[in-house]
Design a protein around this motif. Structure first.
Motif, PDB file in Angstrom:
ATOM      1  N   ALA A   1       0.845  -1.196   0.000  1.00 22.76           N
ATOM      2  CA  ALA A   1       0.000   0.000   0.000  1.00 22.76           C
ATOM      3  C   ALA A   1       0.883   1.249   0.000  1.00 22.76           C
ATOM      4  N   ASN A   2       0.299   2.363  -0.455  1.00 22.55           N
ATOM      5  CA  ASN A   2       1.043   3.620  -0.451  1.00 22.55           C
ATOM      6  C   ASN A   2       1.409   4.010   0.968  1.00 22.55           C
ATOM      7  N   THR A   3       2.651   4.423   1.121  1.00 19.06           N
ATOM      8  CA  THR A   3       3.110   4.941   2.408  1.00 19.06           C
ATOM      9  C   THR A   3       3.778   6.281   2.155  1.00 19.06           C
ATOM     10  N   TYR A   4       3.867   7.063   3.209  1.00 16.42           N
ATOM     11  CA  TYR A   4       4.387   8.417   3.094  1.00 16.42           C
ATOM     12  C   TYR A   4       5.306   8.706   4.273  1.00 16.42           C
ATOM     13  N   SER A   5       6.340   9.478   4.010  1.00 14.06           N
ATOM     14  CA  SER A   5       7.200   9.947   5.091  1.00 14.06           C
ATOM     15  C   SER A   5       6.611  11.249   5.630  1.00 14.06           C
ATOM     16  N   ILE A   6       7.133  11.693   6.749  1.00 12.79           N
ATOM     17  CA  ILE A   6       6.641  12.953   7.309  1.00 12.79           C
ATOM     18  C   ILE A   6       6.955  14.104   6.361  1.00 12.79           C
ATOM     19  N   SER A   7       8.100  14.023   5.671  1.00 20.12           N
ATOM     20  CA  SER A   7       8.433  15.095   4.730  1.00 20.12           C
ATOM     21  C   SER A   7       7.534  15.055   3.491  1.00 20.12           C
ATOM     22  N   ASP A   8       7.103  13.855   3.075  1.00 17.51           N
ATOM     23  CA  ASP A   8       6.154  13.752   1.953  1.00 17.51           C
ATOM     24  C   ASP A   8       4.864  14.509   2.289  1.00 17.51           C
ATOM     25  N   LEU A   9       4.313  14.225   3.477  1.00 17.75           N
ATOM     26  CA  LEU A   9       3.061  14.864   3.886  1.00 17.75           C
ATOM     27  C   LEU A   9       3.265  16.358   4.124  1.00 17.75           C
ATOM     28  N   SER A  10       4.406  16.712   4.667  1.00 24.51           N
ATOM     29  CA  SER A  10       4.721  18.112   4.920  1.00 24.51           C
ATOM     30  C   SER A  10       4.707  18.908   3.616  1.00 24.51           C
TER      31      SER A  10
ATOM     32  N   LEU B   1       2.704  21.909   5.298  1.00 21.55           N
ATOM     33  CA  LEU B   1       2.718  21.960   6.761  1.00 21.55           C
ATOM     34  C   LEU B   1       4.143  21.764   7.254  1.00 21.55           C
ATOM     35  N   THR B   2       4.396  22.208   8.459  1.00 18.59           N
ATOM     36  CA  THR B   2       5.678  21.892   9.067  1.00 18.59           C
ATOM     37  C   THR B   2       5.617  20.466   9.612  1.00 18.59           C
ATOM     38  N   THR B   3       6.780  19.845   9.731  1.00 15.82           N
ATOM     39  CA  THR B   3       6.798  18.504  10.325  1.00 15.82           C
ATOM     40  C   THR B   3       6.354  18.583  11.778  1.00 15.82           C
ATOM     41  N   ARG B   4       6.608  19.710  12.404  1.00 16.56           N
ATOM     42  CA  ARG B   4       6.176  19.902  13.794  1.00 16.56           C
ATOM     43  C   ARG B   4       4.648  19.835  13.891  1.00 16.56           C
ATOM     44  N   ALA B   5       3.954  20.457  12.939  1.00 10.64           N
ATOM     45  CA  ALA B   5       2.479  20.428  12.931  1.00 10.64           C
ATOM     46  C   ALA B   5       1.987  18.992  12.768  1.00 10.64           C
ATOM     47  N   ILE B   6       2.623  18.250  11.879  1.00 15.85           N
ATOM     48  CA  ILE B   6       2.214  16.855  11.667  1.00 15.85           C
ATOM     49  C   ILE B   6       2.444  16.035  12.931  1.00 15.85           C
ATOM     50  N   ARG B   7       3.561  16.253  13.601  1.00 19.47           N
ATOM     51  CA  ARG B   7       3.817  15.540  14.869  1.00 19.47           C
ATOM     52  C   ARG B   7       2.789  15.936  15.930  1.00 19.47           C
ATOM     53  N   PHE B   8       2.368  17.210  15.916  1.00 16.56           N
ATOM     54  CA  PHE B   8       1.338  17.664  16.849  1.00 16.56           C
ATOM     55  C   PHE B   8       0.030  16.919  16.592  1.00 16.56           C
TER      56      PHE B   8
ATOM     57  N   MET C   1      -2.080  14.462  19.087  1.00 21.56           N
ATOM     58  CA  MET C   1      -3.509  14.633  19.367  1.00 21.56           C
ATOM     59  C   MET C   1      -4.311  13.366  19.035  1.00 21.56           C
ATOM     60  N   GLY C   2      -3.648  12.363  18.463  1.00 22.00           N
ATOM     61  CA  GLY C   2      -4.315  11.108  18.146  1.00 22.00           C
ATOM     62  C   GLY C   2      -4.996  11.096  16.789  1.00 22.00           C
ATOM     63  N   LEU C   3      -4.734  12.119  15.975  1.00 28.18           N
ATOM     64  CA  LEU C   3      -5.345  12.182  14.648  1.00 28.18           C
ATOM     65  C   LEU C   3      -4.618  11.289  13.645  1.00 28.18           C
ATOM     66  N   LEU C   4      -3.335  11.091  13.853  1.00 27.87           N
ATOM     67  CA  LEU C   4      -2.514  10.261  12.967  1.00 27.87           C
ATOM     68  C   LEU C   4      -1.831   9.182  13.790  1.00 27.87           C
ATOM     69  N   GLU C   5      -1.669   8.012  13.181  1.00 20.93           N
ATOM     70  CA  GLU C   5      -1.044   6.893  13.891  1.00 20.93           C
ATOM     71  C   GLU C   5      -0.042   6.200  12.974  1.00 20.93           C
ATOM     72  N   PRO C   6       1.108   6.850  12.731  1.00 20.97           N
ATOM     73  CA  PRO C   6       2.085   6.246  11.828  1.00 20.97           C
ATOM     74  C   PRO C   6       2.769   5.038  12.462  1.00 20.97           C
ATOM     75  N   GLU C   7       3.222   4.165  11.579  1.00 21.75           N
ATOM     76  CA  GLU C   7       4.060   3.067  12.047  1.00 21.75           C
ATOM     77  C   GLU C   7       5.450   3.638  12.271  1.00 21.75           C
TER      78      GLU C   7
ATOM     79  N   ARG D   1       8.966   7.725  10.965  1.00 23.03           N
ATOM     80  CA  ARG D   1       7.518   7.566  10.891  1.00 23.03           C
ATOM     81  C   ARG D   1       7.141   7.137   9.476  1.00 23.03           C
ATOM     82  N   ILE D   2       6.231   6.167   9.385  1.00 19.56           N
ATOM     83  CA  ILE D   2       5.714   5.725   8.093  1.00 19.56           C
ATOM     84  C   ILE D   2       4.197   5.903   8.136  1.00 19.56           C
ATOM     85  N   TYR D   3       3.719   6.857   7.338  1.00 19.32           N
ATOM     86  CA  TYR D   3       2.298   7.174   7.329  1.00 19.32           C
ATOM     87  C   TYR D   3       1.595   6.376   6.231  1.00 19.32           C
ATOM     88  N   SER D   4       0.414   5.897   6.556  1.00 14.39           N
ATOM     89  CA  SER D   4      -0.381   5.104   5.611  1.00 14.39           C
ATOM     90  C   SER D   4      -1.306   6.020   4.810  1.00 14.39           C
TER      91      SER D   4
END
Length: 134
Positions: free
Chosen positions: A2-11, A16-23, A27-33, A42-45
């Motif tokens: 399946a497609n996966t994304y790094s924090i920099s991909d999503l950023s 967004l800043t990587t800090r915002a994504i970590r925030f 907050m429990g909105l994202l649950e990366p492996e 972090r590996i985002y699905s």
């Protein structure tokens, strides 16, 4: 796989800043492996990407992150969508009411500014005439 994304991909994708994504993760909105030494990477699905997109959409609508999480979590569950849509409509109605109140308050403020501008112009004109007479 399946497609996966790094924090920099999503950023980059969502500007967004990587800090915002970590925030959002905190907050429990994202649950990366996690992978790599000590789970530092972090590996985002695709699910995380969608949740991030929905979170940003909810923010644009004026929802709090808690409200966004509640709504997004409802869509994760396999239950009937009726209760989810009712909850969403309720939240939207509350935010519409808040925005309408803010808009009315802004209109009152705009009217006051216009009145003060008009009064200031009248006083300036009088002051300029007085100065011209001297």
């Amino acid at each position: 796989m399946a497609n996966t994304y790094s924090i920099s991909d999503l950023s980059k994708e969502f500007d967004l800043t990587t800090r915002a994504i970590r925030f959002y993760e905190d907050m429990g909105l994202l649950e990366p492996e996690r992978s790599g030494p000590g789970g530092r990477n972090r590996i985002y699905s695709a699910r995380d990407r969608t949740r991030l997109k929905l979170t940003l959409r909810a923010k644009r609508l004026g929802l709090s992150l808690t409200e966004a999480k509640d709504l997004i979590d409802m869509y994760d569950s396999p239950r009937d969508t009726g209760p989810q849509l009712k909850k969403f409509l309720l939240v939207l109605a509350q935010h519409r009411q808040q925005l309408e109140t803010q808009l009315a308050d802004l209109q009152v403020t705009m009217d006051e500014v216009k009145t003060h501008e008009k009064e200031a112009r009248v006083l300036l004109t009088k002051a300029e005439k007085m100065t011209a007479k001297k």
